[in-house]
Design a protein around this motif. Structure first.
Motif, PDB file in Angstrom:
ATOM      1  N   ARG A  55       0.855  -1.183   0.000  1.00  0.00           N
ATOM      2  CA  ARG A  55       0.000   0.000   0.000  1.00  0.00           C
ATOM      3  C   ARG A  55       0.889   1.230   0.000  1.00  0.00           C
ATOM      4  O   ARG A  55       1.841   1.309   0.787  1.00  0.00           O
ATOM      5  CB  ARG A  55      -0.921   0.012   1.218  1.00  0.00           C
ATOM      6  N   LYS A  65      -2.695  10.917  -2.516  1.00  0.00           N
ATOM      7  CA  LYS A  65      -3.421   9.778  -3.084  1.00  0.00           C
ATOM      8  C   LYS A  65      -2.928   8.511  -2.405  1.00  0.00           C
ATOM      9  O   LYS A  65      -1.841   8.482  -1.827  1.00  0.00           O
ATOM     10  CB  LYS A  65      -3.173   9.664  -4.594  1.00  0.00           C
ATOM     11  N   ASN A  66      -3.723   7.440  -2.512  1.00  0.00           N
ATOM     12  CA  ASN A  66      -3.240   6.146  -2.025  1.00  0.00           C
ATOM     13  C   ASN A  66      -3.780   5.032  -2.901  1.00  0.00           C
ATOM     14  O   ASN A  66      -4.848   5.159  -3.508  1.00  0.00           O
ATOM     15  CB  ASN A  66      -3.610   5.935  -0.545  1.00  0.00           C
ATOM     16  N   TRP A  67      -3.007   3.961  -2.978  1.00  0.00           N
ATOM     17  CA  TRP A  67      -3.398   2.826  -3.807  1.00  0.00           C
ATOM     18  C   TRP A  67      -2.650   1.582  -3.324  1.00  0.00           C
ATOM     19  O   TRP A  67      -1.708   1.658  -2.534  1.00  0.00           O
ATOM     20  CB  TRP A  67      -3.084   3.103  -5.280  1.00  0.00           C
ATOM     21  N   THR A  68      -3.092   0.433  -3.826  1.00  0.00           N
ATOM     22  CA  THR A  68      -2.428  -0.842  -3.545  1.00  0.00           C
ATOM     23  C   THR A  68      -1.838  -1.378  -4.833  1.00  0.00           C
ATOM     24  O   THR A  68      -2.505  -1.372  -5.877  1.00  0.00           O
ATOM     25  CB  THR A  68      -3.422  -1.860  -2.954  1.00  0.00           C
ATOM     26  N   SER A  69      -0.583  -1.803  -4.782  1.00  0.00           N
ATOM     27  CA  SER A  69       0.101  -2.336  -5.961  1.00  0.00           C
ATOM     28  C   SER A  69       0.624  -3.744  -5.692  1.00  0.00           C
ATOM     29  O   SER A  69       0.966  -4.086  -4.560  1.00  0.00           O
ATOM     30  CB  SER A  69       1.286  -1.443  -6.359  1.00  0.00           C
ATOM     31  N   GLN A  84      -0.877  -1.382 -10.234  1.00  0.00           N
ATOM     32  CA  GLN A  84      -1.874  -0.961  -9.260  1.00  0.00           C
ATOM     33  C   GLN A  84      -3.100  -1.859  -9.351  1.00  0.00           C
ATOM     34  O   GLN A  84      -3.599  -2.129 -10.440  1.00  0.00           O
ATOM     35  CB  GLN A  84      -2.282   0.499  -9.491  1.00  0.00           C
ATOM     36  N   SER A  87      -6.766   1.656  -8.777  1.00  0.00           N
ATOM     37  CA  SER A  87      -6.132   2.965  -8.920  1.00  0.00           C
ATOM     38  C   SER A  87      -7.030   4.060  -8.358  1.00  0.00           C
ATOM     39  O   SER A  87      -8.246   3.903  -8.248  1.00  0.00           O
ATOM     40  CB  SER A  87      -5.826   3.245 -10.393  1.00  0.00           C
ATOM     41  N   ALA A  88      -6.397   5.167  -7.997  1.00  0.00           N
ATOM     42  CA  ALA A  88      -7.128   6.330  -7.481  1.00  0.00           C
ATOM     43  C   ALA A  88      -7.450   7.269  -8.635  1.00  0.00           C
ATOM     44  O   ALA A  88      -6.560   7.621  -9.419  1.00  0.00           O
ATOM     45  CB  ALA A  88      -6.297   7.051  -6.429  1.00  0.00           C
TER      46      ALA A  88
END
Length: 320
Positions: A55, A65-69, A84, A87-88
């Motif tokens: 994360r 912003k934040n996202w999980t990859s 990602q 995505s945001a």
């Protein structure tokens, strides 16, 4: 989806460091907030030898912003792929890779690849992403080069990490709430003159405040905070006092139940700072050096952290 809707870009830089060292630095995401200016905080969701999910909280064109990859790690090919998962907006999809190429025993080329699409394939959104990717990629590669090449005795002298803790006869939730409710700090903390707190997304805060120094002067700082109820608040300052070129840290709240059944919490404030040597003489006088700057910065930050923790302790213990 028309092929033209997918954008593919590449940025690169040559760094005076062995390829294996660069790969290891990029692979260890825990250090990213210190190395890469846009990155606020990173943690692992899943972790394996060659695959992991992470994360990431970072700024894009100044907005948090934040996202999980999902990442694939190939230490032999010196390649780290990323994609990602969600995505945001305005990003619809984003992926790419870090590729490290050895030019000699002491020099390497780092290539940063991106492919992405905008939500609804909107041209204006795509232009926004173009600018964010270009700005962040250039910033990250320049910071990577700087951090690696300046890994000297002097630069290590400029790096400062420390932690302050208090023990609280109360719950972690109550101590956490005090630190989390920063919009009330001007009322609750004598060293805070004014405060502005925005939380545009749950758990992602922008905190700007004017803090009073011992001499009565005030200075403005701005931080992005990532909250994890009720055990951690991580942050990175994006507007800094003159003596610091970097300041990251986190608040932690560890609760335990003692033998008699009473609840005790250890509340801590951790700081990692890089001193800005060019401003030492202007702030502390012509005779001051790095050691004086380290002492001054640690003293100022510890004073404020312990004051905040002390008031949080009083708040939590009063609620028992």
């Amino acid at each position: 989806m028309p092929q033209s809707a997918l954008r593919e870009v590449e940025h690169e830089i040559v760094v005076a460091a062995p390829a294996a060292d660069l790969y290891r630095l990029i692979a260890e995401v825990e250090n990213w907030p210190r190395i890469f200016p846009p990155t606020i905080y990173v943690d692992h969701v899943e972790r394996g030898e060659k695959e992991e999910r992470i994360r990431i909280w970072a700024t894009a064109n100044g907005a948090p912003k934040n996202w999980t990859s999902r990442r694939t790690l190939d230490s032999e090919a010196l390649r780290i792929g990323f994609r990602q998962e969600i995505s945001a907006p305005p990003v619809a999809a984003m992926g790419g890779a870090w590729v490290i190429e050895s030019l000699s025993d002491a020099e390497s080329r780092v290539r940063l690849l991106h492919d992405y699409r905008a939500v609804d394939d909107d041209p204006e959104k795509l232009e926004w992403i173009d600018k964010a990717v270009d700005r962040n990629s250039r910033s990250e590669l320049a910071a990577l080069k700087s951090n690696v090449e300046l890994a000297t005795a002097q630069s290590q002298e400029l790096l400062l990490s420390f932690e302050d803790s208090v023990r609280v006869n109360g719950s972690a939730k109550d101590v956490y709430d005090f630190v989390n409710e920063a919009h009330l700090w001007a009322e609750r903390l004598p060293h805070v003159a004014t405060v502005r707190l925005d939380e545009n997304a749950p758990g992602l805060q922008t905190l700007e405040m004017d803090t009073r120094a011992k001499d009565g002067s005030t200075h403005t700082t701005k931080s992005i905070r990532v909250t994890f109820p009720h055990h951690r608040i991580a942050y990175k300052q994006i507007t800094l006092p003159a003596l610091m070129s970097l300041h990251t840290g986190y608040w932690t709240f560890v609760e335990e139940v003692e033998a008699g059944g009473s609840v005790v919490t250890t509340a801590s404030s951790q700081h990692t700072v890089v001193i800005e040597p060019e401003n030492i003489a202007r702030v502390l006088g012509p005779k001051a050096g790095v050691e004086e700057a380290r002492e001054y910065v640690q003293g100022a930050l510890s004073t404020n952290s312990l004051a905040t923790l002390g008031h949080a302790k009083d708040y939590a213990e009063a609620k028992r």
